[in-house]
Design an enzyme around this catalytic site. Structure first.
Site, PDB file in Angstrom:
ATOM      1  N   GLU A  60       0.951  -1.319   0.189  1.00  0.00           N
ATOM      2  CA  GLU A  60      -0.159  -0.018  -0.116  1.00  0.00           C
ATOM      3  C   GLU A  60       0.912   1.181  -0.205  1.00  0.00           C
ATOM      4  O   GLU A  60       0.570   2.201  -0.726  1.00  0.00           O
ATOM      5  CB  GLU A  60      -1.073   0.095   1.049  1.00  0.00           C
ATOM      6  CG  GLU A  60      -2.186  -1.064   1.001  1.00  0.00           C
ATOM      7  CD  GLU A  60      -1.826  -2.362   1.500  1.00  0.00           C
ATOM      8  OE1 GLU A  60      -0.510  -2.504   1.922  1.00  0.00           O
ATOM      9  OE2 GLU A  60      -2.658  -3.219   1.111  1.00  0.00           O
ATOM     10  N   HIS A 129     -11.537  -4.109   9.558  1.00  0.00           N
ATOM     11  CA  HIS A 129     -12.047  -3.696   8.204  1.00  0.00           C
ATOM     12  C   HIS A 129     -13.270  -2.815   8.477  1.00  0.00           C
ATOM     13  O   HIS A 129     -14.160  -3.090   7.383  1.00  0.00           O
ATOM     14  CB  HIS A 129     -12.254  -5.158   7.458  1.00  0.00           C
ATOM     15  CG  HIS A 129     -11.128  -6.077   7.029  1.00  0.00           C
ATOM     16  ND1 HIS A 129     -10.081  -6.311   7.599  1.00  0.00           N
ATOM     17  CD2 HIS A 129     -10.766  -5.770   5.794  1.00  0.00           C
ATOM     18  CE1 HIS A 129      -9.206  -7.104   6.848  1.00  0.00           C
ATOM     19  NE2 HIS A 129      -9.786  -6.466   5.619  1.00  0.00           N
TER      20      HIS A 129
END
Lengths: 328, 325
Positions: A60, A129
């Site tokens: 990322e 999440h």
């Protein structure tokens, strides 16, 4: 006007901008062959090919860093972080680099790039999440933060983001992807940054919200209307630039305000909004500004208790009733 | 036997390398003096001892090639063409600085020279170099991205992510490690399981080599050769230049973690006098010519200091400029 989902509106915006401007490129984890975890990039690889629509390694920080370099080199990357939770792995490039480069180099370069990131809670994805990290981004000068609530805004704000010459963090809500709405057909339909929208006019109280919270606020307003309470609902659309004028004017009219945020309350953006309202509406406020926030806990998995942690339509309605029962 | 200099480059280019190294040393030593006087503040990381790397490498690149570096980057910027007076003004925090006084020592930048920045988060420049290389390929431009970094940067995740990415996408990136053996005070073998940095690219199928970073000609030849390969293959390559900094990590560091013997051993390999001697021995320059080069560099640096001293401070309104386009 066409009826379409928030997902399809985003997909259409990406396709239109890829067709319009050959310098636009797309990359992210599983965005090409797999067509995106949430299928926002469906059909892009087939239409635009491998050099413009690219899968990346699960790296990322480097997804963002490579976009920064590409933007500096004359390309307009529109990259996807699979979910906003993974942005935390990229905070070095996002905060230490993306937002600083123009300033620390004396304005000699600019970064036309968009970082799309789905997020928000409510799908039973548990603690890692389900986060709402918008405050993290709006806290830091040097990037714009867009938070669309409707399919029309999803399309119009994303097109504006891609055409803007500043870095934009574009936060999509996972529970809105299947929501439907009317979207203008005009391929030049652009929603400007820093212009909040009045989703519903009212006279008794102003609800200030963004993203999915704006949709819940609208539902609460419908519910409250049955009780004779008239709510004005302001959807911020972008958190930076922040359109303060629209909600300040509204609160000056109604005299009461409820600010709604999905993120944690501790040092969350709602505190900043409440301060702005107190600063600019002190003389006209009829009651303290009320605040609805996510609970200050890591998100639990079980749906029975997950629900407690995220503002619901009922929580917002209750906060409005409470505000109406109070006075200075 | 050592390669004859004239077999490598014409006389004027060899002299240019010497001029650049001398100017670099004079500039850095002047910075130290100005820091001691309080004219330069904040962090100040000096390059003395490592000149052969920046000078040799830059000579081996094309002007269109991008250069990125870390926070010990004054010399890379000046050798690429930045005016010493505007770099000095930046260090003084003046409005005439190369970044209007907003970046300081660690954040020099000049896109007109394709000098794409000094970055002060260790390893932050890796993915940005990869992105610039992507942009070059995407736009059909014949240029590579040369990314300088220190030995301390190779244990950042960014290094590994970027090597993998550059090879996966086959991008023209030339990674140049300046191994001066110390990440602040931690020696390479105390931070890296494999201290031979150039060997760490094997996991990414990237060719690499080690070069004597105290010899400007060795660096020049290695970089020139590698850059040609990167350009032709459109693939990344890594060079480890072994070098030494004569000063501490920054002006705040007395470098007590290094022995006097070690320091003296490297001082004896100082790239400036050794290259100067070769120029004289091979009849390329006379000693008086070298003396004149030193005098000229001292004048340039003094003019830079005067320019910086006399330049105005930034206007207060500058605080709000350059955040957004």
């Amino acid at each position: 006007m066409s009826d379409m989902t928030y997902r399809d509106a985003l997909n259409l915006a990406l396709k239109e901008e890829l067709r319009r401007d050959p310098s636009v490129v797309i990359w992210g984890e599983d965005v090409a062959l797999y067509e995106g975890s949430f299928k926002v990039t469906r059909g892009l690889l087939a239409e635009f090919g491998e050099e413009r629509v690219k899968d990346t390694p699960i790296s990322e920080n480097t997804i963002i860093g490579v976009a920064i370099g590409a933007a500096m080199g004359g390309v307009r990357p529109v990259v996807e972080l699979m979910t906003v939770n993974f942005a935390l792995l990229a905070m070095d490039q996002l905060v230490n680099h993306m937002t600083k480069i123009r300033y620390m180099f004396g304005g000699q370069t600019w970064l036309p790039m968009v970082v799309r990131a789905p997020g928000g809670g409510g799908s039973q994805l548990a603690a890692q999440h389900s986060q709402s990290l918008e405050t993290f981004f709006m806290h830091c000068p040097g990037m714009y933060v867009a938070v669309p609530a409707t399919p029309a805004d999803a399309r119009g704000l994303l097109k504006t983001a891609i055409r803007d010459n500043n870095p934009v963090v574009f936060l999509e809500h996972e529970l809105l992807y299947n929501s439907r709405g009317e979207v203008p057909d005009d391929p030049e339909y652009l929603v400007p940054f820093g212009a909040a929208s009045v989703l519903r006019e009212g006279t008794d109280v102003t609800i200030v919200a963004y993203s999915r919270m704006s949709i819940l606020a609208l539902q609460a307003a419908v519910e409250l209307e049955r009780e004779g309470i008239s709510c004005e609902v302001i959807d911020l659309r972008t958190l930076n630039p922040l359109d303060t004028a629209t909600f300040i004017a509204s609160v000056q009219k109604t005299g009461r305000a409820v600010v709604v945020e999905e993120c944690w309350q501790m040092a969350g953006l709602g505190g900043h909004l409440a301060w702005l309202i107190h600063r600019d509406c002190f003389d006209t406020l009829l009651a303290p500004v009320n605040r609805v926030s996510g609970l200050d806990v890591p998100m639990p998995y079980s749906r029975k208790i997950e629900k407690l942690c995220i503002p619901q339509m009922e929580t917002i309605a209750a906060a409005v009733r409470e505000t109406l029962s109070q006075k200075y | 036997m050592e390669t004859k200099l004239r077999a490598v480059l014409p006389d004027q280019d060899l002299i240019r390398l010497y001029e650049q190294m001398v100017l670099s040393r004079e500039f850095e030593e002047s910075c130290a003096e100005q820091y001691t006087k309080g004219h330069i503040t904040g962090f100040l990381h000096l390059y003395s001892g490592q000149e052969a790397v920046a000078v040799g490498a830059t000579a081996g690149l094309h002007k269109d090639d991008y250069i990125l570096s870390a926070y010990r980057e004054h010399v890379q910027a000046i050798v690429r063409g930045a005016e010493p007076k505007r770099v000095m003004a930046e260090l003084f925090g003046k409005a005439t600085g190369i970044c209007k006084g907003k970046g300081g020592s660690m954040h020099l930048f000049d896109p007109t020279l394709n000098f794409m920045g000094g970055y002060a988060i260790v390893g932050g420049q890796f993915p940005i170099a990869v992105g610039l290389a992507f942009a070059a390929r995407y736009r059909g431009e014949d240029r590579l991205a040369a990314c300088f970094f220190g030995d301390g940067a190779v244990n950042q995740g960014n290094f590994h992510e970027s090597l993998n990415w550059a090879r996966l996408w086959n991008l023209p990136v030339l990674f140049i490690c300046e191994n001066n053996f110390y990440g602040i005070g931690t020696e390479v073998h105390r931070s890296s399981a494999l201290p031979d940095i150039h060997k760490r690219t094997c996991g990414y199928d990237i060719p690499s080599e080690k070069v004597d970073g105290m010899d400007v000609i060795s660096v020049y030849q290695a970089v020139r050769h590698a850059a040609e390969w990167v350009r032709e293959q459109s693939r990344p390559y890594l060079i480890e230049a072994v070098t030494y900094r004569f000063r501490g990590h920054s002006m705040a560091d007395p470098a007590k973690y290094r022995s006097t013997a070690e320091h003296e051993m490297w001082k004896a390999r100082d790239p400036l006098p050794s290259f100067g001697r070769r120029l004289v021995v091979e009849g390329i320059a006379s000693q008086s010519h070298l003396d004149a080069i030193l005098a000229k560099a001292q004048t340039t640096v003094q003019e830079a200091v005067t320019f910086a001293e006399q330049s105005p401070w930034p206007e207060d309104r500058e605080v709000w400029e350059d955040i957004y386009v």
